[in-house]
Enzyme design. Sequence first.
Site, short mmCIF file in Angstrom:
data_model
loop_
_atom_site.label_atom_id
_atom_site.label_comp_id
_atom_site.label_asym_id
_atom_site.label_seq_id
_atom_site.Cartn_x
_atom_site.Cartn_y
_atom_site.Cartn_z
N HIS A 202 73.49 -53.69 -5.47
CA HIS A 202 72.87 -53.40 -4.17
C HIS A 202 73.93 -53.57 -3.09
O HIS A 202 74.11 -52.70 -2.26
CB HIS A 202 71.67 -54.31 -3.94
CG HIS A 202 70.96 -54.06 -2.64
ND1 HIS A 202 69.73 -54.57 -2.34
CD2 HIS A 202 71.34 -53.36 -1.55
CE1 HIS A 202 69.38 -54.17 -1.11
NE2 HIS A 202 70.33 -53.45 -0.61
N HIS B 9 77.55 -54.43 6.07
CA HIS B 9 78.05 -55.68 5.46
C HIS B 9 79.58 -55.69 5.31
O HIS B 9 80.24 -56.66 5.65
CB HIS B 9 77.40 -55.89 4.09
CG HIS B 9 75.90 -55.95 4.14
ND1 HIS B 9 75.22 -57.06 4.58
CD2 HIS B 9 74.96 -55.03 3.82
CE1 HIS B 9 73.91 -56.82 4.51
NE2 HIS B 9 73.72 -55.60 4.06
N GLU C 199 76.03 -49.76 3.31
CA GLU C 199 76.49 -51.09 2.85
C GLU C 199 77.84 -51.43 3.47
O GLU C 199 78.08 -52.56 3.87
CB GLU C 199 76.56 -51.13 1.32
CG GLU C 199 75.19 -51.08 0.65
CD GLU C 199 74.28 -52.25 1.01
OE1 GLU C 199 74.77 -53.39 1.02
OE2 GLU C 199 73.10 -52.02 1.31
P1 AMP Z 1 70.69 -54.17 3.17
O1 AMP Z 1 70.56 -53.40 4.47
O2 AMP Z 1 72.02 -54.07 2.55
O3 AMP Z 1 70.17 -55.58 3.28
O4 AMP Z 1 69.78 -53.44 2.13
C1 AMP Z 1 68.49 -53.10 2.43
C2 AMP Z 1 68.41 -51.61 2.48
O5 AMP Z 1 68.92 -51.03 1.30
C3 AMP Z 1 66.98 -51.18 2.60
O6 AMP Z 1 66.93 -50.11 3.49
C4 AMP Z 1 66.65 -50.77 1.19
O7 AMP Z 1 65.60 -49.87 1.19
C5 AMP Z 1 67.95 -50.17 0.74
N1 AMP Z 1 68.11 -50.14 -0.71
C6 AMP Z 1 67.95 -51.16 -1.55
N2 AMP Z 1 68.22 -50.79 -2.81
C7 AMP Z 1 68.55 -49.49 -2.75
C8 AMP Z 1 68.92 -48.52 -3.71
N3 AMP Z 1 69.03 -48.83 -5.03
N4 AMP Z 1 69.21 -47.28 -3.27
C9 AMP Z 1 69.13 -46.96 -1.95
N5 AMP Z 1 68.77 -47.81 -1.00
C10 AMP Z 1 68.49 -49.07 -1.39
#
Ligand code: AMP
Length: 194
Positions: A29, A87, A83
Amino acid sequence: MQWPGAYCDTKHSCCYPKTGKPTADFSIHGLWPNHKDGSWPSNCDPDSVFDRSEISNLMGSLQKNWPSLSCPSSNGFRFWSHEWEKHGTCSESELDQHDYFASALKLKEKVNLLSTLKKAEIEPDDGFYSLDSIVKAIEAATGYVPGIECNKDSAGNSQLYQVYLCVDTSGSDIIECPILPRGRCASTVQFPKF
Ligand code: AMP
């Protein structure tokens, strides 16, 4: 790391990448810089926009190990770009964009969660396993207690969704997590098929 079978079993829909259904394995992720008190920075450098040319040599591996499952179906760039910008830019002084993605891929390979769990007879067969047995199996293999996050499927089952491990600032060595995320898991969780 994320179990795609749980992502695809939640209320939000999932779409396979344009390259097809990912193999049944944990996927990445993200790699998220955190402070020791559990807080975390985000979107640290608006000037450092995601540049796909920097990761061209990682494409095959990213598609396999870091697939996007959100809808509509995509080729992954949107997820990777999210990402990196949210991050990755916060640990830019340690890892540039190429090294950020390369480090995450290396960590996934090093940990190999699915084979660790399978060795402990914990398999993605829709069966229910004690949370404790999952934690213990990963701890035995890595030397560190993981954070486990669960989701609920539409029937209300608590499912193994994400596994957190912490790494040092170089992005290469696993360390003990200063703080584990609260994972909303029941004491017994389902490991769904994918
Ligand atoms: P983050 O912003 O890195 O904390 O991740 C959360 C975001 O990533 C949310 O919008 C989730 O819907 C998205 N997300 C989580 N897993 C996946 C995935 N396998 N593919 C695409 N988006 C994802």
